[in-house]
Design a protein around this motif. Sequence first.
Motif, PDB file in Angstrom:
ATOM      1  N   CYS A 104      34.054  56.605 -20.474  1.00  0.00           N
ATOM      2  CA  CYS A 104      35.199  56.738 -20.825  1.00  0.00           C
ATOM      3  C   CYS A 104      36.394  57.217 -19.903  1.00  0.00           C
ATOM      4  O   CYS A 104      37.668  57.249 -20.377  1.00  0.00           O
ATOM      5  N   GLU A 105      35.888  57.413 -18.752  1.00  0.00           N
ATOM      6  CA  GLU A 105      36.664  58.043 -17.909  1.00  0.00           C
ATOM      7  C   GLU A 105      37.709  56.777 -17.481  1.00  0.00           C
ATOM      8  O   GLU A 105      37.443  55.487 -17.325  1.00  0.00           O
ATOM      9  N   ASP A 106      38.871  57.232 -17.145  1.00  0.00           N
ATOM     10  CA  ASP A 106      40.162  56.470 -16.743  1.00  0.00           C
ATOM     11  C   ASP A 106      40.217  55.249 -17.846  1.00  0.00           C
ATOM     12  O   ASP A 106      40.986  54.370 -17.654  1.00  0.00           O
ATOM     13  N   VAL A 107      39.840  55.563 -19.309  1.00  0.00           N
ATOM     14  CA  VAL A 107      40.124  54.406 -20.291  1.00  0.00           C
ATOM     15  C   VAL A 107      41.245  55.090 -20.965  1.00  0.00           C
ATOM     16  O   VAL A 107      41.433  56.029 -21.476  1.00  0.00           O
ATOM     17  N   PRO A 108      42.344  54.360 -20.889  1.00  0.00           N
ATOM     18  CA  PRO A 108      43.538  54.677 -21.744  1.00  0.00           C
ATOM     19  C   PRO A 108      43.431  55.157 -23.206  1.00  0.00           C
ATOM     20  O   PRO A 108      42.462  54.465 -23.775  1.00  0.00           O
ATOM     21  N   ALA A 109      44.134  56.032 -23.779  1.00  0.00           N
ATOM     22  CA  ALA A 109      43.883  56.294 -25.408  1.00  0.00           C
ATOM     23  C   ALA A 109      44.349  55.078 -25.987  1.00  0.00           C
ATOM     24  O   ALA A 109      45.324  54.429 -25.683  1.00  0.00           O
ATOM     25  N   PHE A 110      43.536  54.929 -27.139  1.00  0.00           N
ATOM     26  CA  PHE A 110      43.789  53.979 -27.933  1.00  0.00           C
ATOM     27  C   PHE A 110      45.098  54.321 -28.779  1.00  0.00           C
ATOM     28  O   PHE A 110      45.195  55.364 -29.389  1.00  0.00           O
ATOM     29  N   GLU A 111      45.849  53.036 -28.955  1.00  0.00           N
ATOM     30  CA  GLU A 111      47.123  53.316 -29.809  1.00  0.00           C
ATOM     31  C   GLU A 111      47.343  52.106 -30.671  1.00  0.00           C
ATOM     32  O   GLU A 111      46.776  50.975 -30.192  1.00  0.00           O
ATOM     33  N   GLU A 112      47.606  52.006 -31.988  1.00  0.00           N
ATOM     34  CA  GLU A 112      47.800  50.537 -32.455  1.00  0.00           C
ATOM     35  C   GLU A 112      48.651  49.684 -32.044  1.00  0.00           C
ATOM     36  O   GLU A 112      48.203  48.541 -31.850  1.00  0.00           O
ATOM     37  N   LYS A 113      49.684  50.219 -31.283  1.00  0.00           N
ATOM     38  CA  LYS A 113      50.535  49.241 -30.652  1.00  0.00           C
ATOM     39  C   LYS A 113      50.246  49.672 -29.232  1.00  0.00           C
ATOM     40  O   LYS A 113      50.695  50.758 -28.501  1.00  0.00           O
ATOM     41  N   PRO A 114      49.756  48.950 -28.454  1.00  0.00           N
ATOM     42  CA  PRO A 114      49.366  49.216 -26.924  1.00  0.00           C
ATOM     43  C   PRO A 114      50.541  49.249 -26.071  1.00  0.00           C
ATOM     44  O   PRO A 114      51.531  48.506 -26.291  1.00  0.00           O
TER      45      PRO A 114
END
Length: 143
Positions: free
Chosen positions: A96-106
């Motif tokens: 999960c390193e450097d993986v952006p946080a999930f948001e409903e609308k990317p």
Amino acid sequence: MRKKIWIGIAFLVLLLVVLVKLLGPGWLERFNTERQQEAQEARQSGLAFGQQADQMQCLNQALTDFTSCSGSGCTIKQGVFLKACWENASQTEGFCEDVPAFEEKPNEEAKEWAKHSCWARNIPGEGCRLLMRQRQQLCTQSD
């Protein structure tokens, strides 16, 4: 000009009626049943694969299988496989390193990350990006 438009519309309606008659009344039910069967098979396959894999191996397998098929059905099938695989998979250090946080609308950062992740694997198309969004979702849930 208007007469030609109406003739065209009438032809399309007639063609649609003929297609519905040829396909039969149960075609949509058969189609949905087949998709449900495929999803169940993908889930079972993912669960089994995940018992002997880590998170990265699950992702790699889903992306490898994705490159050998096409269409939205393929993306859905690989997405089902991937989520099921992660249910049983061991954790991959740094997954999960450097993986952006999930948001409903990317946001733009997430879109760029997914795009470049797919390009780095030489996998074009929106389907790969959707699978990468699942990685974002997994990593955000595990924070």
